[in-house]
Design a protein around this motif. Structure first.
Motif, mmCIF file in Angstrom:
data_model
loop_
_atom_site.group_PDB
_atom_site.id
_atom_site.type_symbol
_atom_site.label_atom_id
_atom_site.label_comp_id
_atom_site.label_asym_id
_atom_site.label_seq_id
_atom_site.Cartn_x
_atom_site.Cartn_y
_atom_site.Cartn_z
ATOM 1 N N CYS A 137 0.762 -1.280 0.091
ATOM 2 C CA CYS A 137 0.145 -0.061 -0.006
ATOM 3 C C CYS A 137 0.796 1.183 -0.044
ATOM 4 O O CYS A 137 2.069 1.186 0.181
ATOM 5 C CB CYS A 137 -1.075 -0.065 1.313
ATOM 6 S SG CYS A 137 -0.064 0.395 2.865
ATOM 7 N N GLU A 139 1.498 3.288 2.261
ATOM 8 C CA GLU A 139 2.274 3.379 3.541
ATOM 9 C C GLU A 139 3.386 2.407 3.685
ATOM 10 O O GLU A 139 3.936 2.212 4.710
ATOM 11 C CB GLU A 139 1.241 3.354 4.677
ATOM 12 C CG GLU A 139 0.057 4.154 4.580
ATOM 13 C CD GLU A 139 0.700 5.619 5.130
ATOM 14 O OE1 GLU A 139 1.060 5.634 5.887
ATOM 15 O OE2 GLU A 139 0.312 6.601 4.394
ATOM 16 N N HIS A 141 2.860 -0.811 3.884
ATOM 17 C CA HIS A 141 2.582 -2.112 4.488
ATOM 18 C C HIS A 141 2.530 -3.220 3.340
ATOM 19 O O HIS A 141 2.034 -3.027 2.348
ATOM 20 C CB HIS A 141 1.136 -2.028 5.081
ATOM 21 C CG HIS A 141 1.049 -0.787 6.043
ATOM 22 N ND1 HIS A 141 -0.002 0.142 6.092
ATOM 23 C CD2 HIS A 141 1.675 -0.438 7.132
ATOM 24 C CE1 HIS A 141 0.029 0.977 7.154
ATOM 25 N NE2 HIS A 141 1.225 0.434 7.539
ATOM 26 N N CYS A 181 -4.788 -4.160 2.446
ATOM 27 C CA CYS A 181 -4.252 -3.615 3.372
ATOM 28 C C CYS A 181 -5.413 -3.359 4.615
ATOM 29 O O CYS A 181 -6.068 -2.433 4.178
ATOM 30 C CB CYS A 181 -3.578 -2.491 3.215
ATOM 31 S SG CYS A 181 -2.544 -1.601 4.946
ATOM 32 N N CYS A 184 -4.983 0.550 5.900
ATOM 33 C CA CYS A 184 -5.428 1.386 4.843
ATOM 34 C C CYS A 184 -6.554 1.293 4.404
ATOM 35 O O CYS A 184 -7.212 2.098 3.504
ATOM 36 C CB CYS A 184 -4.335 1.706 3.924
ATOM 37 S SG CYS A 184 -2.608 1.940 4.830
HETATM 38 ZN ZN ZN Z 1 -1.357 0.064 4.503
#
Ligand code: ZN
Ligand code: ZN
Ligand code: ZN
Ligand code: ZN
Ligand code: ZN
Ligand code: ZN
Ligand code: ZN
Ligand code: ZN
Length: 274
Positions: A137, A139, A141, A181, A184
């Motif tokens: 994702c 971020e 992750h 994810c 998110c």
């Molecule tokens: Zn994420």
């Protein structure tokens, strides 16, 4: 895995007691004692040096309890793969789960991530598979493969009926498997994942299709050159308008042309492969 990473011997409750280092890695107490050098201990998995005394290294009670029950078990892990050994149950204060952001009164703690994860999310982590693609994702992750993405959305928004989930890669409603994810709330449907895999495999064949007209005159007579720069995938390039289909995306990553500063969605990029 109920064996010590270092000596590869099974844990037990008397001699090879399972311990957990502050970095989240587990070892038996015998290996830990051997690894101590002048009050310092280096984790054999990530080479992090811990200044800690033996008494301060906590016992992995999750492993220990499973040994006591005599069950084959899987260690509960956080989304970054650390072993989580502390089950906290609170009566007064509810804690916010790091994954689903809902409040809960019992949760597991991941010491290195400073995460607390509710029982349901732990179940999610341990019933989904880590994905073997490099998809993440925005971020960073790692995404996990779920069998039934809409079930998650049903559990966090129970007042609405969720027969579908929205794929962030192609913006279509679908159901069943996804790469997800949970933090998110991002999902890629299996069709997008297949396209992504195809793109990843054929990335050398993926070129920007933007037409660069040779001035105003070139525009009129339709004389142009194709940009033909290599496209690259960027997980973190979200919030874009696809150059090809014109749709807006807000969570999906994209294939970008650095030369033209334009982005393609997964489906449109897939059409560029000859
Ligand atoms: Zn994420
Ligand atoms: Zn050991
Ligand atoms: Zn470690
Ligand atoms: Zn949760
Ligand atoms: Zn963790
Ligand atoms: Zn999709
Ligand atoms: Zn598109
Ligand atoms: Zn370009």
């Amino acid at each position: 895995m109920n064996i010590c990473y270092k000596c590869k011997l099974p844990y037990d409750s008397e001699i090879r007691i399972p311990k957990i280092l502050p970095c989240g890695h587990g070892l038996c107490i015998i290996c830990i004692e051997k690894l101590f050098k002048k009050g310092l201990l280096m984790c054999p998995k990530d080479n992090i040096i811990h200044q800690i005394s033996l008494e301060d290294i906590s016992t992995n009670y999750v492993v220990l309890e499973a040994i006591d029950i005599g069950n084959p078990f899987e260690i509960i892990k956080c989304t970054n793969g650390h072993e989580m050994n502390i089950l906290v149950q609170t009566e007064k204060e509810k804690m916010k789960c790091s994954v689903c952001k809902k409040y809960s009164d019992s949760y597991y703690q991941c010491v290195p991530c400073l995460d607390q994860i509710c029982i349901k999310c732990c179940e999610w982590i341990n019933t989904t598979a880590p994905n073997s693609y490099r998809l993440r994702c925005s971020e960073g992750h790692y995404l996990r493969e779920t069998l039934n993405a809409e079930v998650f959305y049903q559990s966090i928004r129970p007042h609405k009926k969720h027969n579908f989930f929205l794929c962030d890669g192609c913006l279509t409603k679908t159901n069943g498997r996804s790469l997800q994810c949970r933090q998110c709330k991002l999902d890629y449907c299996i069709s997008c994942v297949e396209k992504y895999r195809n793109l990843d495999k054929n990335i050398e064949l993926l070129f920007c299709s933007k037409k660069n007209y040779e001035g105003f005159f070139g525009m009129i007579i339709g004389k142009y050159e194709l940009c033909n720069q290599r496209l690259v995938w960027r997980n973190q390039n979200t919030n874009f308008k696809c150059f090809s289909c014109g749709s807006f995306f807000n969570k999906s990553g994209s294939f970008i042309c650095k030369e033209c500063s334009i982005a393609y969605c997964i489906s449109c990029a897939n059409k560029l492969i000859p």
